[in-house]
Every structure is written in structure tokens, then in C-alpha cells.
Scaffold this motif. Structure first.
Motif, PDB file in Angstrom:
ATOM      1  N   ALA A   1       0.904  -0.934   0.553  1.00 19.17           N
ATOM      2  CA  ALA A   1       0.101  -0.103  -0.144  1.00 19.17           C
ATOM      3  C   ALA A   1       0.975   1.133   0.275  1.00 19.17           C
ATOM      4  CB  ALA A   1      -1.044  -0.233   1.584  1.00 19.17           C
ATOM      5  N   PHE A   2       1.673   1.791   1.040  1.00 22.73           N
ATOM      6  CA  PHE A   2       2.877   2.240   1.104  1.00 22.73           C
ATOM      7  C   PHE A   2       3.764   2.423  -0.680  1.00 22.73           C
ATOM      8  CE2 PHE A   2       7.249   4.292   1.370  1.00 22.73           C
ATOM      9  CZ  PHE A   2       7.310   5.151   2.163  1.00 22.73           C
ATOM     10  N   ALA A   3       4.119   1.678  -0.863  1.00 24.08           N
ATOM     11  CA  ALA A   3       4.862   1.572  -2.228  1.00 24.08           C
ATOM     12  C   ALA A   3       3.150   2.322  -3.653  1.00 24.08           C
ATOM     13  CB  ALA A   3       4.719  -0.043  -2.931  1.00 24.08           C
ATOM     14  N   LEU A   4       2.126   1.630  -3.640  1.00 23.46           N
ATOM     15  CA  LEU A   4       1.490   2.513  -4.879  1.00 23.46           C
ATOM     16  C   LEU A   4       1.288   4.169  -3.892  1.00 23.46           C
ATOM     17  CD1 LEU A   4      -1.191  -0.594  -4.111  1.00 23.46           C
ATOM     18  CD2 LEU A   4      -0.100   0.207  -6.215  1.00 23.46           C
ATOM     19  N   LEU A   5       0.993   4.285  -2.878  1.00 23.20           N
ATOM     20  CA  LEU A   5       0.867   5.520  -2.290  1.00 23.20           C
ATOM     21  C   LEU A   5       2.205   6.550  -2.988  1.00 23.20           C
ATOM     22  CD1 LEU A   5      -0.386   5.810   0.893  1.00 23.20           C
ATOM     23  CD2 LEU A   5      -1.385   6.308  -1.024  1.00 23.20           C
ATOM     24  N   PHE A   6       3.326   5.305  -2.815  1.00 27.03           N
ATOM     25  CA  PHE A   6       4.409   6.176  -3.160  1.00 27.03           C
ATOM     26  C   PHE A   6       4.402   6.491  -4.428  1.00 27.03           C
ATOM     27  CE2 PHE A   6       8.691   6.762  -4.300  1.00 27.03           C
ATOM     28  CZ  PHE A   6       9.675   7.677  -3.616  1.00 27.03           C
ATOM     29  N   SER A   7       4.305   6.012  -5.406  1.00 24.37           N
ATOM     30  CA  SER A   7       3.905   5.674  -6.718  1.00 24.37           C
ATOM     31  C   SER A   7       3.034   6.842  -7.000  1.00 24.37           C
ATOM     32  CB  SER A   7       3.534   4.390  -7.766  1.00 24.37           C
ATOM     33  OG  SER A   7       3.639   4.458  -8.631  1.00 24.37           O
ATOM     34  N   ALA A   8       1.435   6.771  -6.547  1.00 23.23           N
ATOM     35  CA  ALA A   8       1.082   8.109  -7.500  1.00 23.23           C
ATOM     36  C   ALA A   8       1.601   9.183  -6.674  1.00 23.23           C
ATOM     37  CB  ALA A   8      -0.236   7.526  -6.526  1.00 23.23           C
ATOM     38  N   ALA A   9       1.917   9.406  -5.634  1.00 21.29           N
ATOM     39  CA  ALA A   9       2.537  10.886  -5.868  1.00 21.29           C
ATOM     40  C   ALA A   9       3.327  11.220  -6.950  1.00 21.29           C
ATOM     41  CB  ALA A   9       3.154  10.520  -3.864  1.00 21.29           C
ATOM     42  N   ALA A  10       4.004  10.359  -6.834  1.00 21.05           N
ATOM     43  CA  ALA A  10       5.540  10.618  -7.897  1.00 21.05           C
ATOM     44  C   ALA A  10       4.773  10.953  -9.398  1.00 21.05           C
ATOM     45  CB  ALA A  10       6.526   9.195  -8.186  1.00 21.05           C
ATOM     46  N   GLU A  11       3.782  10.307  -9.709  1.00 17.90           N
ATOM     47  CA  GLU A  11       3.189  10.170 -10.692  1.00 17.90           C
ATOM     48  C   GLU A  11       2.450  11.616 -10.840  1.00 17.90           C
ATOM     49  OE1 GLU A  11       0.430   7.400 -11.240  1.00 17.90           O
ATOM     50  OE2 GLU A  11       2.035   5.715 -11.896  1.00 17.90           O
ATOM     51  N   ALA A  12       2.434  12.272  -9.655  1.00 13.42           N
ATOM     52  CA  ALA A  12       1.451  13.447  -9.822  1.00 13.42           C
ATOM     53  C   ALA A  12       2.131  14.965  -9.790  1.00 13.42           C
ATOM     54  CB  ALA A  12      -0.038  14.049  -9.133  1.00 13.42           C
ATOM     55  N   ALA A  13       4.154  14.476  -8.877  1.00 10.08           N
ATOM     56  CA  ALA A  13       4.731  14.928  -8.639  1.00 10.08           C
ATOM     57  C   ALA A  13       4.941  16.575  -9.815  1.00 10.08           C
ATOM     58  CB  ALA A  13       6.473  14.862  -8.894  1.00 10.08           C
ATOM     59  N   THR A  14       4.903  16.469 -10.622  1.00 10.33           N
ATOM     60  CA  THR A  14       5.713  17.761 -11.453  1.00 10.33           C
ATOM     61  C   THR A  14       4.002  18.087 -11.491  1.00 10.33           C
ATOM     62  OG1 THR A  14       6.492  16.340 -12.962  1.00 10.33           O
ATOM     63  CG2 THR A  14       5.496  18.134 -13.868  1.00 10.33           C
ATOM     64  N   LEU A  15       2.885  17.865 -11.707  1.00  9.20           N
ATOM     65  CA  LEU A  15       1.705  18.943 -12.066  1.00  9.20           C
ATOM     66  C   LEU A  15       1.190  19.798 -10.526  1.00  9.20           C
ATOM     67  CD1 LEU A  15      -0.651  16.927 -14.255  1.00  9.20           C
ATOM     68  CD2 LEU A  15       0.385  18.881 -14.268  1.00  9.20           C
ATOM     69  N   ASP A  16       1.656  18.797  -9.572  1.00  8.11           N
ATOM     70  CA  ASP A  16       1.221  19.404  -8.795  1.00  8.11           C
ATOM     71  C   ASP A  16       2.350  20.283  -7.900  1.00  8.11           C
ATOM     72  OD1 ASP A  16      -0.425  17.590  -7.428  1.00  8.11           O
ATOM     73  OD2 ASP A  16       0.764  15.832  -6.464  1.00  8.11           O
ATOM     74  N   ARG A  17       3.310  20.438  -8.400  1.00  5.01           N
ATOM     75  CA  ARG A  17       5.008  21.528  -8.066  1.00  5.01           C
ATOM     76  C   ARG A  17       4.794  22.655  -8.608  1.00  5.01           C
ATOM     77  NH1 ARG A  17       8.021  24.562  -9.929  1.00  5.01           N
ATOM     78  NH2 ARG A  17       7.565  23.244 -11.984  1.00  5.01           N
ATOM     79  N   ILE A  18       3.765  22.736  -9.884  1.00  2.00           N
ATOM     80  CA  ILE A  18       3.594  23.101 -11.140  1.00  2.00           C
ATOM     81  C   ILE A  18       2.405  24.535 -10.500  1.00  2.00           C
ATOM     82  CG2 ILE A  18       2.662  24.661 -13.207  1.00  2.00           C
ATOM     83  CD1 ILE A  18       3.953  22.145 -14.860  1.00  2.00           C
ATOM     84  N   ARG A  19       1.954  23.593  -9.542  1.00  2.00           N
ATOM     85  CA  ARG A  19       0.438  23.880  -9.198  1.00  2.00           C
ATOM     86  C   ARG A  19       0.923  24.883  -8.068  1.00  2.00           C
ATOM     87  NH1 ARG A  19      -2.186  20.051  -7.698  1.00  2.00           N
ATOM     88  NH2 ARG A  19      -3.860  19.801  -9.480  1.00  2.00           N
ATOM     89  N   ASP A  20       1.602  23.982  -7.342  1.00  3.50           N
ATOM     90  CA  ASP A  20       1.950  25.157  -6.259  1.00  3.50           C
ATOM     91  C   ASP A  20       3.442  25.724  -6.279  1.00  3.50           C
ATOM     92  OD1 ASP A  20       0.820  22.739  -4.660  1.00  3.50           O
ATOM     93  OD2 ASP A  20       2.092  21.629  -4.239  1.00  3.50           O
ATOM     94  N   SER A  21       3.865  26.802  -7.077  1.00  2.00           N
ATOM     95  CA  SER A  21       4.870  27.013  -7.231  1.00  2.00           C
ATOM     96  C   SER A  21       3.585  27.892  -8.371  1.00  2.00           C
ATOM     97  CB  SER A  21       5.695  27.131  -8.337  1.00  2.00           C
ATOM     98  OG  SER A  21       5.727  26.158  -8.961  1.00  2.00           O
ATOM     99  N   GLY A  22       3.327  27.786  -9.204  1.00  2.00           N
ATOM    100  CA  GLY A  22       3.108  28.412 -10.445  1.00  2.00           C
ATOM    101  C   GLY A  22       3.845  28.957 -11.388  1.00  2.00           C
TER     102      GLY A  22
END
Length: 282
Positions: free
Chosen positions: A12-33
Motif C-alpha cells: 500500500a505504501f509503495a502504491l501511495l508513493f508511486s501515485a505521489a511520484a506520478e503527480a509530482a510535476t503537476l503538483d509542483r507547478i500548481r504550488d509554485s505557479g
């Protein structure tokens, strides 16, 4: 039972980590603008600095279209573009070290490179060829004992050595720091020919002091499929990039971007077929 629970927890942890990694770019762009686009200044007409010093070119325009799609998905038209200059040698490392979000250059997709970065749908198809002087060697076989220039840090560097070996030609390869340096070396006679992707060579020759003194070979020595490079494993961002490109390929927008950067040069049948095959449905 304890081992099973531990295994389930780790999965479960691996799946959560994988999902977080997959969304990393868009999340960073959203947070930083801010979205960071890597570009090269020596790969015209794909990626270069124009007369005002601003990034320009076919691939840069494709990336700008991706930025608009990112703004729409994140519902933030204020997202800014930060352009970061990279070189042929540093471009992929910039992605791996999280210095850029998307590489907008002239990057050939290879299986070896896919171990380090991901690639979008194919954006262009070309191949390596040779630029000669009219008073120099007339063809590839005449390069025996001559100096042949090539841009360092590119697939064409390896392609040149492979082509020379296959033809049994003993010639000295000269790695140059930029395509402009290659053109200068060719015009001044420091090298007998310059090896590179044909689309880049065509644009390079048009910038020569006397273009009529140069001859671009009709021969192709390799197949070079270009694509946008992006962070490895970020499937959410890659899907957005691919969706943007597929929509371009289904419309006339890709033809407009092509004409804006290649002028009257006709789009090859291979490139048309590439766009058609990758115009994926929604």
C-alpha cells in the motif's frame, strides 16, 4: 499473519508513493505557479534564441501549447513560464535533477535514454546527413583521410562513427561545442564536412555567409525520431503532454506551427504519416 500484514502495508505504501511520484510535476507547478521549460540556443529551427534573445523554434512552440493545457487543467491562467537554458550535454541531467519540467529541444528518442527520462509522442522525424563545401569532398566516400565535424553530446556523434565504420572510411571525427561552431569550421576549411540531423543542417546552411558554397547531401544515415523529454515515471504529466500533442495532430494547428518554423519547406510524407498515426482519439 504478521508477515502478511507487513507485506500488505508495504504494498500500500509503495502504491501511495508511486501515485505521489506520478503527480509530482503537476503538483509542483500548481504550488509554485511556475512551469520550467528547458531549451537550447543552438538547435534551430527546433530550439534556439531569437534575435531578441528569447527562446523560439518548432519544439518551443509545442511546449508553449503544453503550457496552455497545463493552465487549463490546473485552472490557473497565471502560471508563468521559466525558460532554462540547457546544452546537448546537460539537457537530460536537468530533468533528472528536477531543474526543468519539460525539455523543449531536438531530442532523439532512444531505448537507452528511456532508462533515464520519459518521452512524449513523437514530435518530428528526421535523420542524420552531411553538409559539404562545394570545393570539398563530393560525397561520403570522399571523406577518407579528412576531418568530419559533429555536435558533441548527440546521437549523431555516435551515428557518424558508426557510418564511417560501416563504409570502411578512415576519417578523423571532430566534436564541436555547437552547430554554429561546426558551420564556422566548415566554412573556414577546418573540417571537410559537418554531420548532423538533416533538418538542422538545412537551417544551418541557410545561415552561412555564402549558402551557395555549401551542399546538403540527400543521403540519410540514420532515423531520428524527436520527442519532448519529461521526468521519468510521471504518468499524469505525460498523459497531459500526449493529449495536447494528439489534439494538435488531429487539427490544422500542427501544420501552422510547422510552417511558422520551416517556411516553404514541404512536410515529408513520413512526417505526415507520423502525425496521422499519433492523432490518438480521446
Amino acid at each position: 499473519m504478521g508477515r502478511r500484514r507487513t507485506a500488505l502495508f508495504l504494498s500500500a505504501f509503495a502504491l501511495l508513493f508511486s501515485a505521489a511520484a506520478e503527480a509530482a510535476t503537476l503538483d509542483r507547478i500548481r504550488d509554485s505557479g511556475v512551469i520550467r521549460l528547458g531549451y537550447r540556443e543552438d538547435a534551430a529551427p527546433f530550439s534556439y534564441a531569437d534575435q531578441t534573445g528569447l527562446p523560439a523554434g518548432y519544439t518551443v512552440q509545442l511546449c508553449q501549447t503544453v503550457v496552455n493545457a497545463v493552465r487549463a487543467q490546473l485552472q490557473n491562467d497565471a502560471i508563468e513560464i521559466k525558460y532554462i537554458l540547457v546544452t546537448a550535454e546537460t539537457r537530460f541531467a536537468a530533468l533528472q535533477s528536477d531543474d526543468i519540467d519539460l525539455l523543449c529541444g531536438a531530442s532523439t528518442v532512444t531505448l537507452e535514454r528511456r532508462k533515464e527520462v520519459d518521452f512524449s509522442l513523437i514530435t518530428f522525424v528526421t535523420g542524420s546527413s552531411v553538409l559539404y563545401r562545394k570545393d570539398g569532398p563530393a560525397n561520403f566516400l570522399d571523406l577518407v583521410g579528412q576531418k568530419v565535424g559533429v555536435r558533441a553530446g548527440t546521437t549523431t556523434d555516435e551515428g557518424l562513427k558508426r557510418a564511417l565504420k560501416e563504409e570502411g572510411i578512415e576519417a578523423q571525427t571532430v566534436a564541436l561545442e555547437s552547430h554554429e561552431a561546426g558551420l564556422h569550421a566548415l566554412e573556414t576549411g577546418e573540417i571537410a564536412a559537418y554531420f548532423g540531423d538533416r533538418a538542422i543542417l538545412a537551417m544551418l546552411g541557410s545561415k552561412a555567409e555564402n549558402p551557395a558554397n555549401l551542399v546538403l547531401s540527400d543521403r540519410f544515415f540514420s532515423y531520428e525520431p524527436y520527442a519532448l523529454a519529461l521526468p521519468l515515471g510521471d504518468s499524469a504529466f505525460r498523459l497531459l503532454v500526449d493529449t495536447t500533442l494528439a489534439r494538435l495532430y488531429r487539427s490544422q494547428a500542427i501544420a501552422k506551427i510547422y510552417r511558422a518554423n520551416f517556411g516553404n519547406s514541404q512536410m515529408s510524407d513520413l512526417l505526415r504519416a507520423t502525425f496521422t498515426l499519433q492523432a490518438l482519439p480521446e
